[in-house]
Design an enzyme around this catalytic site. Structure first.
Site, short mmCIF file in Angstrom:
data_model
loop_
_atom_site.label_atom_id
_atom_site.label_comp_id
_atom_site.label_asym_id
_atom_site.label_seq_id
_atom_site.Cartn_x
_atom_site.Cartn_y
_atom_site.Cartn_z
N ASP A 11 -37.06 56.25 23.27
CA ASP A 11 -36.00 54.81 23.66
C ASP A 11 -36.64 53.59 22.88
O ASP A 11 -36.93 52.56 23.47
CB ASP A 11 -35.91 54.63 24.88
CG ASP A 11 -37.29 54.40 25.79
OD1 ASP A 11 -38.32 54.92 25.00
OD2 ASP A 11 -37.26 53.79 26.81
N VAL A 135 -40.55 60.43 25.36
CA VAL A 135 -41.42 58.97 25.75
C VAL A 135 -40.29 58.41 26.02
O VAL A 135 -40.54 56.82 26.15
CB VAL A 135 -42.28 58.70 24.42
CG1 VAL A 135 -43.31 59.62 24.30
CG2 VAL A 135 -41.67 58.30 23.27
C1 BDR Z 1 -42.76 53.52 29.32
O1 BDR Z 1 -41.65 52.79 29.46
C2 BDR Z 1 -41.15 52.20 28.24
O2 BDR Z 1 -40.75 50.92 28.51
C3 BDR Z 1 -42.25 52.51 27.46
O3 BDR Z 1 -41.69 52.51 26.03
C4 BDR Z 1 -42.84 53.89 27.70
O4 BDR Z 1 -42.21 54.82 27.24
C5 BDR Z 1 -43.89 53.16 29.97
O5 BDR Z 1 -43.49 52.90 31.55
CA CA Z 2 -40.59 54.89 25.46
#
Ligand code: BDR
Ligand code: CA
Length: 328
Positions: A11, A135
């Site tokens: 994201d 992720v």
């Molecule tokens: C996660 O939340 C997102 O804002 C970051 O990209 C990471 O994957 C950390 O809590």
């Molecule tokens: Ca992320």
């Protein structure tokens, strides 16, 4: 060298961008595709940003646009008011912006096939040798599992940046990626595929420092300089809203998942445990309930959970990868 086949699910996002660059510049990995999802920003932004990173590195990796909304959390009053995300309640608000401003607007488009179809078709056609590095919120894979549960048996490993044990970042005990779409996280963690879970406990212990940013600048590739810009921005943001162990440190969460796919010894204090996800809508909504003492005797231990990480090793791996990029 046998390259490990991986699909990224992102994201993008400043730390996602560093993770993608590290993956694309690591000869140990063969990146088959990158899926995008609603998370740090709406999926239109995270897709544009992912295309920017790909083009910045002159990569031909296909990008697949994924889910625009979480499964159900935005439907229930008082849960996710701003979906797709636009509002100020992201704990990382000041470390991401709508667009990755240090990279030119994308000239290419995502593939015509959506991320969920890509995941199902690619996994079903595989020999079970593909790992997923996830992720962002886990919506794409959860939908794929609901359409075709047999993909679970085809997944080599799920490496997930998400969850929290000691401390959350959006609620006292909830981490952003899981919190956005807790039902999706529950489906994914219980799917039966091997899971390595990398919560905030590990990423906060593997921060990048201002000195690391200077080192990345000195490496002098386009990727290393861009990573330094992202990391500096994150260090500054964290210093303001969520101080780390040192004021010159900031977490670049997502890159730790890529590093773990290359060399799992970058993770420390890894334990096989049962992890549940709360989605009841209260203060624990989106919390990963990690059964560290094995209280639930009947529960299947569904995750390898990393509680710590080797900061020096992570930083060295990222520097080595980004040094392979085109000179600035
Ligand atoms: C996660 O939340 C997102 O804002 C970051 O990209 C990471 O994957 C950390 O809590
Ligand atoms: Ca992320």
């Amino acid at each position: 060298m046998d390259r490990r086949k991986v699909i990224l699910d992102v994201d993008t996002g400043s730390d996602d961008a560093v993770a993608i660059m590290t993956a694309l510049l690591s000869p140990e990995l063969e990146v088959l595709g990158i899926c995008t999802v609603n998370g740090n920003r709406a999926v239109s932004f995270t897709t544009e940003n992912t295309l920017r990173v790909k083009e910045f590195l002159n990569s031909s990796v296909p990008v697949y646009k994924g889910c625009a909304m979480p499964l159900v959390s935005s439907l229930q009053p008082g849960r996710r008011k701003h979906m797709p995300y636009t509002g100020p309640d992201n704990p990382e608000e000041n470390v991401h912006s709508d667009y990755l401003d240090n990279m030119p607007p994308a000239k290419t488009a995502p593939e015509r096939v959506n991320a969920v179809t890509f995941l199902i078709d690619t996994l079903m056609a595989s020999d079970g040798d593909i790992s997923l590095i996830l992720v962002g919120p886990l919506t794409n894979l959860a939908v794929a599992l609901r359409i075709e549960p047999a993909i679970a048996g085809k997944i080599k490993e799920l490496i997930i940046m998400g969850g929290a044990y000691e401390f959350g970042n959006v609620e006292p005990f909830s981490e952003f990626n899981i919190w956005i779409d807790p039902e999706a996280a529950k489906i994914v963690l219980d799917c039966g595929a091997p899971v390595t879970l990398i919560p905030l406990d590990a990423t906060h212990r593997a921060c990048f420092s201002e000195q690391d940013c200077a080192d990345l600048d000195a490496i002098g590739t386009k990727a290393s300089i861009a990573a330094a810009e992202f990391a500096r921005h994150r260090i500054k943001g964290y210093r303001q809203f969520q101080p780390m162990a040192r004021p010159d440190w900031g977490p670049v969460h997502d890159v730790l998942a890529v590093a773990a796919a290359i060399d799992p010894t970058v993770l420390k204090d890894v334990r096989q445990l049962y992890v549940d996800v709360d989605f009841a809508g209260g203060r624990a909504d989106g919390m990963t309930v990690i059964d560290v003492d094995g209280r639930d005797k009947k529960a299947k231990k569904n995750c390898m959970v990393a509680f710590n990480a080797d900061r020096e090793k992570l930083v060295a791996m990222v520097k080595a990868a980004l040094a392979r990029g085109e000179k600035a």
